[in-house]
Scaffold this active site. Structure first.
Site, PDB file in Angstrom:
ATOM      1  N   ASP A 103       6.755  -5.425   9.727  1.00 13.73           N
ATOM      2  CA  ASP A 103       7.889  -4.964  10.540  1.00 13.73           C
ATOM      3  C   ASP A 103       8.189  -5.938  11.673  1.00 13.73           C
ATOM      4  O   ASP A 103       8.238  -5.562  12.847  1.00 13.73           O
ATOM      5  CB  ASP A 103       7.621  -3.562  11.075  1.00 13.73           C
ATOM      6  CG  ASP A 103       6.328  -3.474  11.879  1.00 13.73           C
ATOM      7  OD1 ASP A 103       5.449  -4.341  11.694  1.00 13.73           O
ATOM      8  OD2 ASP A 103       6.203  -2.541  12.685  1.00 13.73           O
ATOM      9  N   ASP A 107      -8.360  -6.442  14.296  1.00 13.12           N
ATOM     10  CA  ASP A 107      -8.079  -7.807  14.736  1.00 13.12           C
ATOM     11  C   ASP A 107      -8.956  -8.208  15.916  1.00 13.12           C
ATOM     12  O   ASP A 107      -9.479  -9.332  15.971  1.00 13.12           O
ATOM     13  CB  ASP A 107      -6.593  -7.969  15.090  1.00 13.12           C
ATOM     14  CG  ASP A 107      -6.040  -6.844  15.952  1.00 13.12           C
ATOM     15  OD1 ASP A 107      -6.830  -6.036  16.493  1.00 13.12           O
ATOM     16  OD2 ASP A 107      -4.807  -6.759  16.084  1.00 13.12           O
ATOM     17  N   GLN A 125       0.808  -1.218   0.000  1.00 10.02           N
ATOM     18  CA  GLN A 125       0.000   0.000   0.000  1.00 10.02           C
ATOM     19  C   GLN A 125       0.844   1.272   0.000  1.00 10.02           C
ATOM     20  O   GLN A 125       0.298   2.362   0.128  1.00 10.02           O
ATOM     21  CB  GLN A 125      -0.932  -0.012   1.222  1.00 10.02           C
ATOM     22  CG  GLN A 125      -1.813  -1.245   1.292  1.00 10.02           C
ATOM     23  CD  GLN A 125      -2.837  -1.194   2.401  1.00 10.02           C
ATOM     24  OE1 GLN A 125      -4.014  -1.406   2.172  1.00 10.02           O
ATOM     25  NE2 GLN A 125      -2.415  -0.905   3.624  1.00 10.02           N
ATOM     26  N   HIS A 170       8.581  -8.071  17.557  1.00 12.65           N
ATOM     27  CA  HIS A 170       7.901  -6.864  17.074  1.00 12.65           C
ATOM     28  C   HIS A 170       8.236  -5.719  18.028  1.00 12.65           C
ATOM     29  O   HIS A 170       8.499  -5.940  19.218  1.00 12.65           O
ATOM     30  CB  HIS A 170       6.391  -7.111  17.053  1.00 12.65           C
ATOM     31  CG  HIS A 170       5.587  -6.074  16.317  1.00 12.65           C
ATOM     32  ND1 HIS A 170       5.235  -4.861  16.884  1.00 12.65           N
ATOM     33  CD2 HIS A 170       5.041  -6.070  15.069  1.00 12.65           C
ATOM     34  CE1 HIS A 170       4.521  -4.170  16.010  1.00 12.65           C
ATOM     35  NE2 HIS A 170       4.397  -4.874  14.905  1.00 12.65           N
ATOM     36  N   ASP A 225       2.447  -9.079  10.202  1.00 12.45           N
ATOM     37  CA  ASP A 225       2.903  -7.713   9.966  1.00 12.45           C
ATOM     38  C   ASP A 225       4.173  -7.732   9.119  1.00 12.45           C
ATOM     39  O   ASP A 225       4.870  -8.753   9.022  1.00 12.45           O
ATOM     40  CB  ASP A 225       3.197  -7.021  11.299  1.00 12.45           C
ATOM     41  CG  ASP A 225       1.997  -6.257  11.822  1.00 12.45           C
ATOM     42  OD1 ASP A 225       1.041  -6.040  11.051  1.00 12.45           O
ATOM     43  OD2 ASP A 225       1.997  -5.889  13.008  1.00 12.45           O
TER      44      ASP A 225
END
Length: 643
Positions: free
Chosen positions: A273, A383, A215, A407, A271
């Site tokens: 990252d 979520d 995106q 994370h 994710d």
């Protein structure tokens, strides 16, 4: 040896140690170059012993003479209570291949952390031995783990060639997985995740598709290393460019493409990252294959900046005030390098959850087909809402220890006060309208108003302005969710930029030195400790906003305040101060403005009264609109065509 445990020498293949369908969890070892504290996630060893065990690969370990190595660790102990609760297994098998003389001891724990020796085996003769231990899962209703230790003799080193936890029966379902990654301008991180998936042959063999929703304007396909990662994944990799529709839009695209474009039975959301332990993919998939009913399987979160820390064990939603929180009995931010699994009783209780964050979550295709795609919330609560919706439809979520990613922790983010504050509140209200058991939201309105007052006293005027916008948009009804999906972020940033606390400066050195005496400031940091002193401090701060601001403090800050010290009772006493961002990369010069304070407070009171009055109507509107908001056709219009 207990009656529930048997040990026998058998001839087993070397790798994997049983048919792939029965493998539940490999014994895995640190990567080359991992820091010392990360070893504690894989090996429990005496740090004073200079003769350290040496990993020969991710699955083989050389253990020196006169040593004892325990596998009572986060990634290598077996979380038996979760398998007992959610799957059809009644037994688990430990398979080991060792070369050399050693003693192997097996242990289990109870829910309170009590350790019990359940069996052992002495191997002699200096040759390779292939062992199988059959272990009962019956004692694990409330909690507990299995693990094993290896002790070497005085003059003989031992090599653990391979080991793993297996099922003695074939799985209920043989399912393939499509991995979905949502990314926005983190091309290098995303390529790192793709490379990790393709690096392990056993992981790669289980993956049918890898779907990336890109995106951003910094494209994954342009990043260094993409061609190598893409070559490993081959035809599995599918990258879809689309407008920035937030996390909910990215993961909706992933689910949509997985359901419409593959026959995968599981969809794994991750994710971009993150750093992933690739074996986590296999473990989540194995758990789903043996689950009694289709189950969402979540990964836990390890701290990317302190990698031996378990940051998040499991999440629930408090239905009284409709706010997410850590599940009961979790151990927050546990450091395995300081305290091993055996030394932490709370880590042995089974933790039950309402949902799992989409940093890593495996979702059965059947669930998506029945309940639809995520709500168009951009970010925050997508979520949690999906997990609550799945639970209401009869699909539980299990957050499984030993399945994890690294994370960045929440403590390094300003997401409750920066531009994301809008999404925090609006989407919380949407989720509450759908799932709160209380017609008027229970304590939600009161909790939100208290939070608003706290932000005002902290001179966070932009946060309150965004919360005001969030309430109005929520009351505007479900029709605004898709309409605002591509435009909300720009409107929010424009609104936030109108306030001093919403503009971030590179450093406090751009401003004059603070004017307040450091010792006097230290007194302000003492929090009010009783309900009476808290009430007195709040009243004093409100009255203080009747008085004009000292204009010299609007040019020269009274204090430079670190992010961790930016408490309401300190800032409520000041006219101007810089506050560092949570990541330490900048500061905001917050300035007290009585006119803005009273204007925003009056607006907040009116909005919360309206919210209390109109919540029952909004509740009906959102519940009626839910099927349309989560439909593939509605999302397909939002995706547009691939650029």
């Amino acid at each position: 040896m207990s009656s529930s445990t048997t040990a026998q020498s058998v001839s087993l293949p070397q790798q994997p140690a049983a048919p792939p369908g029965t493998l539940l969890q490999r014994i895995i070892l640190p990567r080359p170059g991992d820091p010392l504290d990360v070893r504690a996630l894989y090996l429990d060893e005496d740090l004073t012993n200079k003769r350290r065990a040496k990993p020969l690969s991710r699955t083989a370990l050389r253990i020196p003479e006169q040593s004892e190595i325990s596998f009572a660790t986060y990634f290598n102990a077996f979380p038996a209570s979760y398998w007992r609760r959610w799957t059809t297994l009644e037994q688990v098998e430990l398979h080991l291949s060792v070369d050399g003389d050693c003693r192997i001891d097996l242990y289990r724990s109870k829910a309170d952390g009590t350790q019990i020796h359940v069996g052992g085996e002495v191997r002699a003769g200096g040759s390779r031995s292939d062992l199988k231990f059959v272990l009962d899962l019956a004692p694990f209703e409330d909690g507990g783990w299995y693990w094993f230790d290896i002790t070497t003799e005085e003059e003989h080193e031992v090599t653990l060639l391979a080991a793993g936890w297996h099922a003695g029966i074939e799985p209920l379902r043989a399912s393939s997985v499509a991995i979905g990654i949502c990314t926005f301008n983190r091309p290098d991180d995303c390529v790192g995740a793709l490379a990790a998936i393709g690096a392990d042959p056993l992981v790669l063999a289980a993956v049918q598709a890898v779907i990336v929703a890109d995106q951003g304007n910094k494209k994954v396909s342009d990043a260094n290393g993409f061609e190598v990662a893409a070559a490993r994944l081959g035809e599995r990799l599918r990258v879809h460019d689309q407008p920035n529709l937030g996390g909910s839009g990215g993961f909706a695209r992933v689910m949509h493409e997985a359901v419409r474009g593959t026959d995968c039975e599981q969809i794994l959301l991750m994710d971009d990252d993150i750093v992933i332990e690739p074996d986590s993919i296999l473990r989540a998939l194995a758990f789903a294959r043996y689950a009694e009913h289709p189950t969402l399987v979540g990964g836990q979160m390890l701290n990317l900046q302190a990698r031996s820390h378990l940051h998040s064990m499991g999440e629930v939603v408090d239905r009284r005030k409709f706010m997410w929180r850590a599940a009961p009995n979790v151990r927050y931010d546990h450091d395995f390098a300081r305290e091993s699994l055996r030394e932490a009783p709370l880590l042995h209780r089974r933790i039950d959850v309402d949902y799992n964050g989409w940093w890593m979550c495996l979702i059965p295709r059947q669930v998506v087909e029945k309940i639809g795609l995520p709500l168009p919330l951009f970010i925050k609560w997508d979520d949690a809402e999906f997990g609550l919706r799945a639970g209401r439809a009869g699909y539980p979520t299990a957050t499984l220890p030993g399945v994890a990613i690294w994370h960045m922790p929440w403590s390094d983010k300003d997401d409750s006060t920066d531009w994301q504050a809008y999404f925090h509140l609006r989407n919380r209200l949407v989720a509450a309208a759908l799932y709160s058991p209380h017609p008027r939201g229970g304590e939600l309105v009161r909790h939100s108003l208290r939070s608003t007052l706290k932000h005002l006293l902290s001179l966070e005027y932009s946060t309150v302005a965004l919360q005001d916008m969030a309430i109005r948009d929520f009351l505007d009804g479900p029709k605004s969710l898709f309409r605002k999906l591509p435009t909300a972020l720009g409107e929010i940033r424009e609104q936030r930029g109108e306030y001093d606390d919403g503009r971030v400066l590179p450093s406090a050195r751009r401003l004059p030195l603070p004017s307040m005496d450091a010792v006097k400031a230290e007194r302000f940091l003492r929090p009010p400790g009783t309900p009476l002193t808290i009430a007195r401090t709040v009243l004093s701060a409100i009255v203080r906003n009747v008085l004009p601001t000292n204009t010299k403090h609007l040019l020269r800050p009274q204090l430079n305040i670190p992010a961790q010290d930016a408490r309401w009772f300190l800032l409520a006493r000041l006219d101007g101060a810089t506050v560092a961002t949570a990541d330490g990369r900048g500061v905001a010069f917050r300035k007290r403005d009585p006119r803005v304070f009273w204007r925003l407070l009056g607006r907040a009171l009116g909005n919360h009264l309206r919210l209390l009055r109109e919540f029952p109507r909004s509740r009906k509107d959102f519940r009626r609109a839910l099927p349309d908001l989560t439909a593939h056709e509605a999302w397909q219009r939002a995706f547009g065509g691939d650029r």
